[in-house]
Design a protein around this motif. Structure first.
Motif, short mmCIF file in Angstrom:
data_model
loop_
_atom_site.label_atom_id
_atom_site.label_comp_id
_atom_site.label_asym_id
_atom_site.label_seq_id
_atom_site.Cartn_x
_atom_site.Cartn_y
_atom_site.Cartn_z
N ALA A 167 0.83 -1.22 0.00
CA ALA A 167 0.00 0.00 0.00
C ALA A 167 0.86 1.27 0.00
CB ALA A 167 -0.96 0.00 1.19
N PRO A 168 1.76 1.41 -0.99
CA PRO A 168 2.63 2.60 -1.02
C PRO A 168 1.81 3.87 -1.15
CG PRO A 168 2.72 1.41 -3.11
CD PRO A 168 1.98 0.53 -2.14
N GLY A 169 2.21 4.89 -0.39
CA GLY A 169 1.53 6.16 -0.40
C GLY A 169 0.28 6.19 0.45
N ILE A 170 -0.12 5.03 0.99
CA ILE A 170 -1.32 4.95 1.83
C ILE A 170 -0.94 4.60 3.25
CG2 ILE A 170 -3.52 3.76 2.19
CD1 ILE A 170 -3.49 3.22 -0.87
N ILE A 171 -0.22 3.48 3.41
CA ILE A 171 0.25 3.10 4.75
C ILE A 171 1.70 3.52 4.97
CG2 ILE A 171 0.76 1.15 6.27
CD1 ILE A 171 -1.78 -0.16 5.29
N PRO A 172 2.65 3.22 4.06
CA PRO A 172 4.02 3.67 4.31
C PRO A 172 4.11 5.19 4.33
CG PRO A 172 3.97 1.94 2.67
CD PRO A 172 2.55 2.38 2.89
N ARG A 173 4.51 5.75 5.47
CA ARG A 173 4.72 7.18 5.62
C ARG A 173 6.00 7.35 6.43
NH1 ARG A 173 -1.52 8.96 7.23
NH2 ARG A 173 -2.51 7.88 5.51
N GLN A 174 6.34 8.56 6.78
CA GLN A 174 7.50 8.77 7.64
C GLN A 174 7.15 8.34 9.05
OE1 GLN A 174 10.05 9.16 5.17
NE2 GLN A 174 10.87 10.04 7.05
N GLY A 175 7.93 7.44 9.60
CA GLY A 175 7.66 6.92 10.94
C GLY A 175 7.47 5.42 10.90
N TRP A 176 6.77 4.92 11.90
CA TRP A 176 6.60 3.48 12.03
C TRP A 176 5.23 3.05 11.55
CZ3 TRP A 176 8.50 3.14 17.78
CH2 TRP A 176 9.89 3.33 17.81
N GLU A 177 5.20 2.22 10.52
CA GLU A 177 4.02 1.48 10.09
C GLU A 177 4.48 0.04 9.95
OE1 GLU A 177 3.65 5.55 9.48
OE2 GLU A 177 4.89 4.33 8.14
N LEU A 178 4.04 -0.80 10.83
CA LEU A 178 4.60 -2.14 10.89
C LEU A 178 3.57 -3.15 11.38
CD1 LEU A 178 6.96 -2.37 13.99
CD2 LEU A 178 5.55 -0.41 13.56
N GLU A 179 3.99 -4.42 11.43
CA GLU A 179 3.17 -5.51 11.93
C GLU A 179 1.87 -5.66 11.15
OE1 GLU A 179 2.76 -4.79 16.14
OE2 GLU A 179 4.91 -4.51 16.38
N GLY A 180 1.94 -5.56 9.84
CA GLY A 180 0.75 -5.74 9.01
C GLY A 180 0.31 -7.18 9.00
N VAL A 181 -0.99 -7.41 9.20
CA VAL A 181 -1.50 -8.79 9.23
C VAL A 181 -2.98 -8.80 8.85
CG1 VAL A 181 -2.01 -8.62 11.72
CG2 VAL A 181 -1.69 -10.87 10.67
N PHE A 182 -3.36 -9.75 7.99
CA PHE A 182 -4.76 -9.98 7.66
C PHE A 182 -5.35 -11.00 8.63
CE2 PHE A 182 -3.41 -8.22 3.62
CZ PHE A 182 -4.52 -7.50 3.20
N ALA A 183 -6.59 -10.80 9.01
CA ALA A 183 -7.29 -11.76 9.84
C ALA A 183 -7.84 -12.88 8.95
CB ALA A 183 -8.44 -11.09 10.60
N PRO A 184 -8.01 -14.09 9.49
CA PRO A 184 -8.63 -15.17 8.72
C PRO A 184 -9.96 -14.73 8.11
CG PRO A 184 -7.71 -16.05 10.74
CD PRO A 184 -7.57 -14.55 10.83
N GLY A 185 -10.16 -15.12 6.86
CA GLY A 185 -11.32 -14.65 6.11
C GLY A 185 -10.96 -13.52 5.18
N MET A 186 -9.80 -12.87 5.42
CA MET A 186 -9.25 -11.82 4.57
C MET A 186 -10.16 -10.59 4.47
SD MET A 186 -6.34 -13.13 3.71
CE MET A 186 -5.80 -11.95 2.47
N GLN A 187 -11.03 -10.41 5.46
CA GLN A 187 -11.94 -9.26 5.45
C GLN A 187 -11.50 -8.17 6.43
OE1 GLN A 187 -14.68 -9.25 3.17
NE2 GLN A 187 -13.40 -10.96 2.52
N GLU A 188 -10.40 -8.40 7.16
CA GLU A 188 -9.87 -7.41 8.09
C GLU A 188 -8.36 -7.33 7.95
OE1 GLU A 188 -11.10 -8.20 12.07
OE2 GLU A 188 -13.24 -8.05 11.63
N PHE A 189 -7.83 -6.12 8.09
CA PHE A 189 -6.39 -5.91 8.04
C PHE A 189 -6.01 -4.98 9.18
CE2 PHE A 189 -2.73 -3.29 6.76
CZ PHE A 189 -1.79 -4.29 6.53
N TYR A 190 -4.91 -5.31 9.86
CA TYR A 190 -4.43 -4.52 10.99
C TYR A 190 -2.95 -4.17 10.78
CZ TYR A 190 -8.61 -6.18 13.42
OH TYR A 190 -9.92 -6.46 13.76
N PHE A 191 -2.58 -2.98 11.25
CA PHE A 191 -1.16 -2.64 11.31
C PHE A 191 -0.94 -1.74 12.52
CE2 PHE A 191 -2.79 1.00 9.04
CZ PHE A 191 -1.96 2.06 9.40
N THR A 192 0.31 -1.60 12.93
CA THR A 192 0.66 -0.78 14.08
C THR A 192 1.42 0.46 13.63
OG1 THR A 192 0.75 -2.68 15.58
CG2 THR A 192 1.99 -0.74 16.23
#
Length: 289
Positions: A47-72
């Motif tokens: 997701a360049p330009g959407i999630i990667p920004r200056q700082g910390w965007e990490l620990e990306g993971v999809f939940a089973p079912g692929m209908q949810e996505f989380y990052f820190t």
């Protein structure tokens, strides 16, 4: 080396879920995988330009079912590590939850539990419960768990930064949770050994470590389960995945198609982004062992 994961853990507070319905920070995203074009056999930003920004965007993971996505993330008004969750509804991804994260997020293969180090949340009413404890077997002052992952058979694999960076495993036998034990030297060698991911069927384990012969900093390694039940040698996942930067915290999407992981974008790891790559690399590495 800047110990990013320990720093994040020490600055974590109690995890309290609070719905965050504002969508201003993110554009409208449609389609599978947060609307992103899937990668090939060479790792690229997620997701360049959407999630990667200056700082910390990490620990990306999809939940089973692929209908949810989380990052820190952490930065700006967020002074502590914060997990942000998206949910896909009618083909559109919308931010639906934000909470101070206490332990790195990982999902049980059935999607009912959100593991967070020695704690977990249960899925309830379309959301998540308050964080609960896995019990005294895992809540030990002498241990420092960052990430705990689980298999479909109930096996837990987790790291421990307070014990010179090792990985432990706890199985279930006859319905009883077994005392965690250290994994063998194939896994517990090198420095900064951490962030294990165990496949749902326990056929392989991925983790990160800084080892002789690597690409310069922590690299991602994989070990395949052998026919006798033991774990095979550590295999560096190669230049199409690893770089001369900090490469760590891998997970495989629940559909088995892609690997997501973190990469430090500067020497101090002040900027960390989420990358992904085709999971076909796993099959190629298995065939070459």
């Amino acid at each position: 080396m800047f110990r990013l994961s320990v720093f994040l853990l020490l600055f974590s507070g109690l995890a309290m879920i609070c719905p965050a319905y504002s969508q201003e920070e993110f554009p409208v995203l449609e389609g599978p995988y947060m609307g992103q074009m899937p990668p090939g056999m060479v790792a690229e930003p997620f997701a360049p330009g959407i999630i990667p920004r200056q700082g910390w965007e990490l620990e990306g993971v999809f939940a089973p079912g692929m209908q949810e996505f989380y990052f820190t993330t952490r930065g700006g008004e967020r002074t502590r590590p914060t997990a942000i969750g998206f949910r896909q509804q009618q083909n559109v991804w919308r931010k639906f939850v934000e909470f101070t994260r206490d332990g790195e997020v990982f999902f049980s293969p059935d999607g009912r539990l959100m593991h967070m180090a020695e704690g977990y949340k249960e899925r309830i009413d379309g959301g998540w419960s308050e964080r609960k404890s896995l019990g005294t077997m895992f809540e030990r002052e002498e241990w420092g768990i960052m990430r705990l992952s689980s298999s479909a058979m109930g096996t837990y694999v987790f790291d421990d930064y307070k014990s010179k960076d090792v990985i432990r495993i706890s199985t279930v036998k006859n319905g009883q949770r077994q005392e965690p034990v250290l994994m063998g030297r194939a896994i517990n060698s090198g420095a900064w050994t951490a962030h294990p991911f165990i496949a749902a069927d326990e056929s392989y384990l991925i983790w990160d470590s800084e080892r002789e012969g690597g690409y310069g900093d922590s690299d991602l390694y994989i070990s395949f389960r052998q026919q006798d039940g033991s774990w095979g040698r550590a295999i560096n996942m190669g230049e199409n995945v690893n770089s001369d930067r900090w490469d760590a915290y891998a997970s495989v999407t629940p559909d088995g198609k892609y690997i997501l992981f973190n990469r430090g974008m500067d020497d101090e790891n002040a900027n960390v982004d989420i990358y992904w790559v085709s999971a076909q690399i796993i099959e190629k590495l298995k065939a070459s062992q």
